[in-house]
Design an enzyme around this catalytic site. Structure first.
Site, PDB file in Angstrom:
ATOM      1  N   GLU A 306       0.801  -1.260  -0.223  1.00  0.00           N
ATOM      2  CA  GLU A 306      -0.199  -0.017   0.154  1.00  0.00           C
ATOM      3  C   GLU A 306       0.749   1.361   0.079  1.00  0.00           C
ATOM      4  O   GLU A 306       0.708   2.199   0.806  1.00  0.00           O
ATOM      5  CB  GLU A 306      -0.859   0.094   1.202  1.00  0.00           C
ATOM      6  CG  GLU A 306      -1.929  -1.044   1.076  1.00  0.00           C
ATOM      7  CD  GLU A 306      -3.187  -1.076   2.294  1.00  0.00           C
ATOM      8  OE1 GLU A 306      -2.565  -0.587   3.351  1.00  0.00           O
ATOM      9  OE2 GLU A 306      -4.136  -1.709   1.850  1.00  0.00           O
ATOM     10  N   ASP A 379      -8.207  -9.147   3.518  1.00  0.00           N
ATOM     11  CA  ASP A 379      -8.147  -7.933   4.313  1.00  0.00           C
ATOM     12  C   ASP A 379      -9.159  -7.823   5.634  1.00  0.00           C
ATOM     13  O   ASP A 379     -10.161  -7.014   5.528  1.00  0.00           O
ATOM     14  CB  ASP A 379      -7.926  -6.657   3.818  1.00  0.00           C
ATOM     15  CG  ASP A 379      -7.615  -5.457   4.616  1.00  0.00           C
ATOM     16  OD1 ASP A 379      -7.169  -5.795   5.735  1.00  0.00           O
ATOM     17  OD2 ASP A 379      -7.720  -4.211   4.255  1.00  0.00           O
ATOM     18  N   GLU A 407     -12.972  -2.586  11.579  1.00  0.00           N
ATOM     19  CA  GLU A 407     -12.938  -1.743  10.539  1.00  0.00           C
ATOM     20  C   GLU A 407     -14.251  -2.286   9.380  1.00  0.00           C
ATOM     21  O   GLU A 407     -14.671  -1.293   8.974  1.00  0.00           O
ATOM     22  CB  GLU A 407     -11.599  -1.845   9.694  1.00  0.00           C
ATOM     23  CG  GLU A 407     -11.455  -1.155   8.428  1.00  0.00           C
ATOM     24  CD  GLU A 407     -10.181  -1.378   7.782  1.00  0.00           C
ATOM     25  OE1 GLU A 407      -9.216  -1.825   8.389  1.00  0.00           O
ATOM     26  OE2 GLU A 407      -9.873  -0.737   6.632  1.00  0.00           O
TER      27      GLU A 407
HETATM   28  C1  BDP Z   1      -6.353  -2.269   5.907  1.00  0.00           C
HETATM   29  C2  BDP Z   1      -6.646  -1.050   6.429  1.00  0.00           C
HETATM   30  C3  BDP Z   1      -5.351  -0.254   6.100  1.00  0.00           C
HETATM   31  C4  BDP Z   1      -4.185  -0.492   6.773  1.00  0.00           C
HETATM   32  C5  BDP Z   1      -3.716  -1.948   6.216  1.00  0.00           C
HETATM   33  C6  BDP Z   1      -2.796  -2.946   6.533  1.00  0.00           C
HETATM   34  O1  BDP Z   1      -7.814  -0.374   5.549  1.00  0.00           O
HETATM   35  O2  BDP Z   1      -5.758   1.310   6.573  1.00  0.00           O
HETATM   36  O3  BDP Z   1      -2.830  -0.035   6.461  1.00  0.00           O
HETATM   37  O4  BDP Z   1      -4.889  -2.670   6.439  1.00  0.00           O
HETATM   38  O5  BDP Z   1      -3.000  -3.870   7.221  1.00  0.00           O
HETATM   39  O6  BDP Z   1      -7.211  -3.048   6.658  1.00  0.00           O
HETATM   40  O7  BDP Z   1      -1.658  -2.249   6.704  1.00  0.00           O
END
Ligand code: BDP
Length: 704
Positions: A306, A379, A407
């Site tokens: 990311e 996720d 989340e």
């Molecule tokens: C996701 C979140 C994101 C996190 C990412 C992570 O939306 O904000 O940075 O995981 O685990 O669930 O790095």
């Protein structure tokens, strides 16, 4: 001025009355701050039995032993309904023998008990003895004993022999230095970096105590999208102040390390992990941290995921990156490297990418590297099959990462008890070396914390149960979800049968309800973009394909679901053959995973006899109905719950039931726009048009 006697007396009486009122309201205030550590007074026989138990504390200079003694004294007094310590004997010298009959004692350096937190609670000298190999075992034993007594157990029948199932039982805080919490729904960060090191908030001590009470033994204090500030000299005294406060509770401090820190704050031109200057920088940083914090836990790293920096920026592998940090830390701690990666350039199914990247690196990591793997391959969705990496890297220690903050499961206000969710994965047979719980046993579990500055810590009273359950499962993943729910609810709310008999089934049903009204039958990632609050199945225009809900649903006129079999992405092939075989056929697969692995026509016949479309609508409706039942159950429990926590929970259930309908209606309206099918007979149509749902916008939603 001279006051008359009468006036003085009246003033004194007023002051006394105010003081009494303050004490009474303090005693009655149930704002959730005390979590599961309320030690509400016992009644009847249970009370008589605990009143009969004198306490003898082995005098030991160790601060952890002192805390164990203090917790027992405090806890027993509360369970006895006494202000403080009557009937409790504390010896100031070595254990007096013979002990008074029926006494409770503890021995915290018993070589017969292994180190690492194990403890035994056994009948001794007509009473009970807690024994442990190390002081921390005594603290865990003290909490375990108080838990047993809180549940009403007869001290004469308590006989425990426990050791943690895994060495690392961590909470990961996604907190920024400015107090913002990523995916946090319970206020601001509990870490006030600005006032540290001079001022340490009492909440951080209370936090450590709560963690220790459930066996948590470490915390990563900053977000995975890490600020390099934590690696600067300025932060060392701040970190040290916290570590010193946490040490007696057995909580080791870890930080997230930003991979580019040698450049960001180290003044180097590169962060290439094979560059000798970069390696020397990491070594010097680790040395500085260990000089201040001798039991510093180590680094957690999110790399090349990311948009975060990582070794691939220098054409190095994840192993080369991890090993540079691991050598800097050496035998003093660990480097926890996250397997949550997916890349902008990689066009393969996102669910396959972590496995593809990491399996070829098995055996290349330093022994103090641990790979942290999310429960499922995408996720933290309401339901995912277990991550295919579990069991696939026999030469690497793998750790489980779960998300306690919800989340994707309704955030603060939806009631979803997550023990059944984590158990589903922990109990899964990988087909390669046992269950997931067995695969991770040499490493541990990390949970993304749901703690914040809210008085109730977790954004809602029931979200506390997820913090509790995570710790209990890391201690012992064989505990059942119902047992954990029961012990949590008894300690947190009420021991009354009329309460427990209803609240435990309500908790157990809650996560399934969320999965059904959001993403039934194995659908996934249908949440609105960014904040992930509410439905957004129509979103299909974001830059990267895997950011779009339409990428996951693959809904078209012909059908719905992601084909991950050999005719599609073949993610199925990443699982052991015995596991893949269970999921390969849409007619025999567990329906909870149907649309995760298969693209099926809308008229596909499901085991209920209903066509897929009808089954989908049926599941949305069932999810909504379960929430309504939860709300009705809660309404019936008013007599057992204090007004403050009762009202908070009732309000949130109202929000949940409105939002469950929103999820159901918006999703159904969207699927109908794709499949053109009428609603099954007797089904309630969506309340609004699809355009209405699409136009809703929540720029201020928390946590993004
Ligand atoms: C996701 C979140 C994101 C996190 C990412 C992570 O939306 O904000 O940075 O995981 O685990 O669930 O790095």
């Amino acid at each position: 001025m001279i006051m008359g006697r009468g006036l003085v007396n009246r003033l004194l009486a007023l002051i006394a009355a105010c003081a009494a009122l303050a004490v009474a309201s303090a005693a009655q205030a149930e704002d959730g701050y005390r979590l599961w550590l309320r030690y509400a007074p016992l009644e009847g026989e249970a009370l008589a039995r605990v009143r009969a138990l004198p306490l003898v504390v082995h005098a030991d200079q160790d601060p952890t032993v002192a805390l164990a003694g203090e917790e027992l004294v405090h806890g027993l007094a509360k369970l006895r309904g006494e202000e403080r310590r009557p009937g409790v004997v504390i010896t100031a010298s070595r254990l007096a023998r013979p002990l008074p009959p029926g006494s409770l004692s503890f021995e915290c350096r018993d070589s017969a008990v292994p180190p690492g937190g194990a403890f035994a609670i056994k009948p001794a000298d007509g009473g009970l003895r807690i024994s442990a190999g190390e002081p921390i075992g005594c603290l865990y034993g003290a909490f375990a004993l108080l838990r047993e007594l809180s549940l009403g157990r007869n001290p004469a029948k308590i006989d425990l022999d426990e050791r943690p199932a895994m060495p690392l039982r961590l909470l990961d805080h996604w907190d920024d230095p400015n107090g913002y919490v990523l995916r946090g729904y319970s206020g601001r960060s509990i870490f006030d970096w600005w006032k540290l090191p001079e001022h340490l908030d009492q909440r951080l001590v209370d936090y450590a105590r709560a963690d220790a009470s459930i066996g948590i033994n470490g915390a990563v204090v900053n977000s995975v999208n890490a600020s390099p500030l934590f690696l600067t000299d300025r932060y060392i005294p701040k970190l040290r102040r916290i570590a010193d406060a946490w040490r007696p509770y057995g909580i080791r401090l870890y930080i997230c390390a930003r991979f580019s820190a040698p450049k960001d704050v180290g003044g180097l031109p590169t962060a290439d992990p094979l560059d000798p200057a970069v390696q020397a920088w990491w070594k010097a940083r680790a040395d500085a941290l260990y000089a201040a914090i001798p039991d510093f836990g180590g680094f957690l790293v999110k790399a090349n995921s990311e948009g975060e920096p990582g070794p691939q920026d220098y054409h190095r592998t994840h192993a080369e990156g991890a090993n540079t940090l691991a050598r800097a830390v050496g035998s003093r701690g660990v480097v926890i490297w996250r397997a949550f990666v997916y890349s902008a350039e990689d066009q393969t199914d996102r669910a396959k990418q972590a496995y593809n990247e990491f399996v070829p690196l098995d055996g290349q990591f330093e022994p103090n590297v641990i790979l942290q793997v999310k429960n499922g391959p995408v996720d933290f969705q309401p339901r995912e099959p277990f991550h295919p990496l579990f069991g696939a890297m026999p030469h690497t220690r793998l750790m489980f990462e779960g998300q306690i903050t919800k989340e994707y499961l309704g955030q603060a206000t939806h009631l979803a008890y997550l023990a059944p969710y984590w158990k589903e994965v922990l109990d899964a047979q990988t087909g390669r070396g046992g269950t997931v719980a067995q695969v991770i046993a040499p490493a541990g579990m990390a949970g993304v914390a749901n703690t914040g500055s809210d008085r109730n810590w977790s954004g809602s009273h029931f979200n506390q149960a997820n913090w509790y359950a995570f710790g209990r499962l890391a201690w012992d993943p064989t505990l059942s979800s119902a047992q954990i729910a029961r012990e949590w609810a008894m300690q947190t709310f009420s021991r009354e049968r009329g309460f427990i008999g209803k609240v435990v089934p309500m908790m157990i049903a809650s996560r399934e309800a969320v999965a059904e009204y959001m993403t039934p039958l194995g659908l996934t990632h249908q949440m609105a973009t960014g904040h992930h609050y509410g439905p957004g199945p129509w979103i299909c225009n974001l830059k990267r394909p895997e950011w779009n809900p339409c990428y996951y649903s693959r809904a078209d006129k012909g059908g719905i679901g992601f084909d991950r079999t050999a005719s599609g992405s073949n993610a199925l092939a990443q699982y052991a053959p015995s596991v893949a075989a269970q999921w390969a056929d849409p007619r025999t697969i567990d329906e909870d995973y149907l649309l995760w692995f298969h693209h099926v026509p809308w008229d596909f016949r499901t085991p209920s006899g209903r066509p897929l479309w009808g089954e989908l609508v049926y599941r949305y409706d069932r999810g909504v109905a379960t929430v309504d039942e939860m709300a009705a159950t809660w309404a019936s429990l008013a007599p057992y719950v204090d007004p403050e926590r009762f009202a908070d929970t009732a309000d949130f259930l109202r929000i949940q039931s409105r939002e469950a309908r929103w999820w159901r209606d918006a999703s159904i309206a969207y699927w109908q726009s794709i499949n053109g099918l009428p609603l099954p007979a007797g089904t309630r149509p969506p309340e609004h048009s699809l355009d209405y749902y699409k136009a809703l916008s929540f720029p201020e939603a928390p946590g993004e």
